[in-house]
Design a protein around this motif. Structure first.
Motif, short mmCIF file in Angstrom:
data_model
loop_
_atom_site.label_atom_id
_atom_site.label_comp_id
_atom_site.label_asym_id
_atom_site.label_seq_id
_atom_site.Cartn_x
_atom_site.Cartn_y
_atom_site.Cartn_z
N UNK A 156 0.81 -1.22 0.00
CA UNK A 156 0.00 0.00 0.00
C UNK A 156 0.84 1.26 0.00
N UNK A 159 2.78 3.27 -5.56
CA UNK A 159 1.80 3.64 -6.58
C UNK A 159 1.57 2.45 -7.51
N UNK A 160 0.57 2.58 -8.37
CA UNK A 160 0.24 1.49 -9.29
C UNK A 160 1.41 1.10 -10.17
N UNK A 161 2.10 2.08 -10.72
CA UNK A 161 3.23 1.79 -11.59
C UNK A 161 4.35 1.08 -10.84
N UNK A 163 3.98 -0.71 -8.15
CA UNK A 163 3.52 -2.07 -7.84
C UNK A 163 3.71 -2.99 -9.03
N UNK B 11 -6.08 3.55 -11.88
CA UNK B 11 -5.41 3.64 -10.60
C UNK B 11 -3.91 3.67 -10.78
N UNK B 12 -3.37 4.73 -11.28
CA UNK B 12 -1.94 4.81 -11.49
C UNK B 12 -1.22 5.41 -10.29
N UNK B 14 -2.39 6.56 -7.19
CA UNK B 14 -3.22 6.78 -6.01
C UNK B 14 -2.30 6.82 -4.80
N UNK B 16 -1.96 6.94 -1.15
CA UNK B 16 -2.86 6.73 -0.02
C UNK B 16 -2.57 7.74 1.08
#
Lengths: 343, 294
Positions: A156, A159-161, A163, B11-12, B14, B16
């Motif tokens: 968490x 970021x998406x990239x 990950x 969701x690039x 995000x 948190x």
């Protein structure tokens, strides 16, 4: 001729729909219904199609994540269709996968190190005390450097990239020969997407990888892939070298996909011919008789409703499953003429 | 399979927000904090009871018979002259031991049954869930009475009988979590990373399924204490142990003339179960998907 690196022969994956122990299934979903393809060493093959056409199921079947109903999958000429767990583990040393959703494919309760150490440990590739260094090195390879700074974080925190880079590192850990990338960039922002594609291309050269690139994004296909296989409703409808298919599609479904993909240049976009597609993909439980594409096809004729077209070979190793594949360039005209008739 | 159309904002990036600490969320519920405080006091009293108690709980004629609460006997004495305060602390310890062990055993059984049912599905799921339902439809209390009457009123038998009646709830929760978690991509990813079935079940999936189990397990401690008190009250408690239920049972005859012999054990059971339930509520706030995040 040597065997291709990966070969799929007449593969079918059917799922019972509904039902259970007591009730009988209401029907059978033919997610993949007789698909053959092959992937050569060092090749990037795109598998294209709309949502629900069976491309993800095909990818999962290649990894052994779903059991095929019939057909065969061969890796380096030997069958890997129904492997015992121990053999499957050996097979996964050579064939890996990157999943669609980087927010779903990392265990939220595990650190990056724990995630990356898993394949290293399971395959006994690296002694326990060197795993940390090996994991850090993997992160460096995928552009998360210095890798050791990221090892103790949880998903968490990325970021998406980032990950997706971690997921790529996990797939690389076993130094595979093939990576099946299932919509690996479609969940990412456009700008991130380009970076990840660049990374995948760099890794392909660095590690001599072959990719099976499952996507619905033709822009990605054009920029990355050597060959394209187009799927529709569980069947292969067209296959061939990327350039040749983009220049002259030999199946109306491929033309429609090309026509529907966004283009940057408005001039070029205006010049191209549109083959509009009506309606949605029919249910894979009751595919239409004859050619599966005929209810949505702008050039459908009587024969299309009656006979299923065979996959015919054309120049340059191309294949197409359309009764009118040979007349390819004239379709667009025919389609326009037909529309004018109706109007 | 379904993917967002090209160009959809995905969701690039995000970022948190920093997650509030778990204690902060727990503390939002004042009643849970109160419950935790009460439970903490009770636990301390139960653990260090031996050092605190003024009298041996079993000692007859530690004082006058049925003395009312006062300076020497904080909670009075019973009809045999035993000190009620000392007995309440001893009883609390036994009741908590029974409650915690029964909940632990029940959670263990529930996790194993639920994991296998949820992970494998199909026939195994059907068989295990029908078995679970059999245990759910039997009236709990009567089966407990039968089991204890049949196997003897030993404390271990009482714990096992209570656990045997409580696991179906846990099993159903674990199964439901497994059903949704087993299709997550990280499970497939671990599978192709060479993990075996047991690793997938208990290392990959289970830690993600534990939140609701912890909540249900906490509530089960209280339920088990009540069940034990009920059994003891009916004379099915372990006669060699002082539990709060046994105290209630023994004081039945003198309830009217010496209210303190039943009021104090009853009050302690009430406080223990109430605080466990409040803590369970607070844990639910902390661990529920709303605040859990991915």
């Amino acid at each position: 001729m040597t065997a291709p690196l990966l070969e799929v022969r007449n593969l079918r994956v059917h799922f019972p729909a509904g039902g259970g122990w007591v009730h009988r299934p209401r029907g059978v979903v033919r997610a993949v219904d007789g698909v053959s393809l092959s992937l050569e060493e060092g090749e990037i093959l795109a598998l294209v199609g709309e949502s629900g056409c069976g491309k993800t199921t095909l990818g999962r079947a290649i990894l052994g994540l779903v059991a095929p109903t019939s057909g065969a999958i061969l890796f380096e000429g030997s069958e890997v269709t129904d492997l015992a767990p121990a053999e499957r583990r050996g097979y996964h040393r050579h064939v890996q996968m990157i999943f669609q959703d980087p927010f779903d494919s990392l265990n939220p309760r595990k650190t990056v190190l724990q995630t990356l150490a898993q394949p290293l440990r399971n395959h006994g590739l690296v002694p326990a005390r060197e795993q940390r260094a090996a994991a850090a090195e993997l992160l460096d390879h995928v552009g998360l450097s210095p890798g050791r700074a990221f090892l103790d974080r949880y998903p968490h925190q990325f970021s998406g990239g980032q990950r997706q880079r971690i997921c790529i590192a996990r797939a690389l850990a076993v130094r595979p020969r093939i990576i099946v990338a299932d919509e690996a960039v479609s969940a990412l922002d456009i700008s991130i997407r380009a970076q990840i594609l660049k990374l995948l291309r760099k890794l392909q050269e660095e590690f001599q990888l072959s990719y099976l690139f499952i996507t619905h994004d033709l822009g990605v296909v054009r920029s990355l892939c050597d060959r394209v296989a187009v799927m529709y409703l569980g069947r292969m409808v067209e296959e061939g070298a990327t350039d040749s298919i983009f220049t002259l599609p030999r199946h109306p479904y491929t033309s429609a996909l090309l026509a529907a993909s966004p283009m940057v240049d408005p001039e070029a976009a205006r010049r191209r011919t549109h083959i509009p597609l009506a309606g949605d993909v029919p249910s894979a439980m009751r595919p239409p008789p004859g050619c599966r594409f005929h209810p949505r096809c702008p050039i459908a004729a009587t024969i299309c409703r009656e006979a299923e077209p065979p996959l015919l070979a054309f120049e340059g190793g191309r294949r197409s499953a359309c009764h009118f594949a040979a007349e390819a360039p004239s379709w667009t005209l025919a389609a326009v003429a037909k529309r004018e008739d109706v109007a | 399979m379904s993917a967002p159309a090209p160009g959809t904002p995905a969701a690039g990036w995000v970022e948190e927000p920093p997650r509030p600490s778990l204690w902060r969320i727990f503390a939002l519920n004042r009643m849970s904090v109160l419950g935790l405080a009460v439970l903490g006091c009770l636990l301390v009293l139960a653990v260090f009871g031996d050092a605190i108690v003024p009298f041996d709980p079993e000692k007859i004629r530690a004082g006058p018979r049925m003395a009312s609460p006062g300076a020497v006997h904080l909670m009075g004495t019973d009809d045999l002259g035993r000190d009620v305060f000392s007995r309440v602390l001893a009883g609390l310890r036994i009741s908590l031991i029974v409650g915690l062990s029964a909940a632990a055993v029940s959670t263990g059984i529930g996790i194993v049954v639920g994991s296998f049912a949820g992970y494998f599905g199909r026939l195994i799921d059907d068989l295990l869930m029908r078995l679970t339902e059999v245990f759910l439809v039997i009236p709990r209390f009567f089966l407990a009475i039968m089991l204890v009457a049949f196997f003897g009123a030993h404390i271990v038998n009482i714990i096992l009988a209570i656990a045997l009646l409580s696991w179906p709830e846990i099993a159903r929760i674990v199964r439901a979590e497994f059903l949704s978690l087993r299709t997550r991509q990280f499970v497939d990813a671990a599978r192709i990373a060479g993990c075996g079935v047991l690793v997938l079940m208990f290392v990959e999936i289970l830690p993600n399924a534990l939140a609701p189990v912890v909540v249900a397990g906490t509530l089960q401690v209280g339920q088990a204490m009540l069940l034990e008190a009920g059994l003891s009250y009916l004379g099915l408690g372990d006669p060699s142990q002082v539990s709060l239920g046994i105290m209630l049972q023994q004081a039945q005859q003198i309830m009217r003339s010496a209210w303190w012999t039943t009021a104090f054990p009853g009050l302690v059971i009430f406080l223990a179960v109430l605080s466990l339930n409040l803590v369970g509520d607070g844990l639910n706030d902390v661990l529920s998907p709303r605040s859990r995040g991915r």
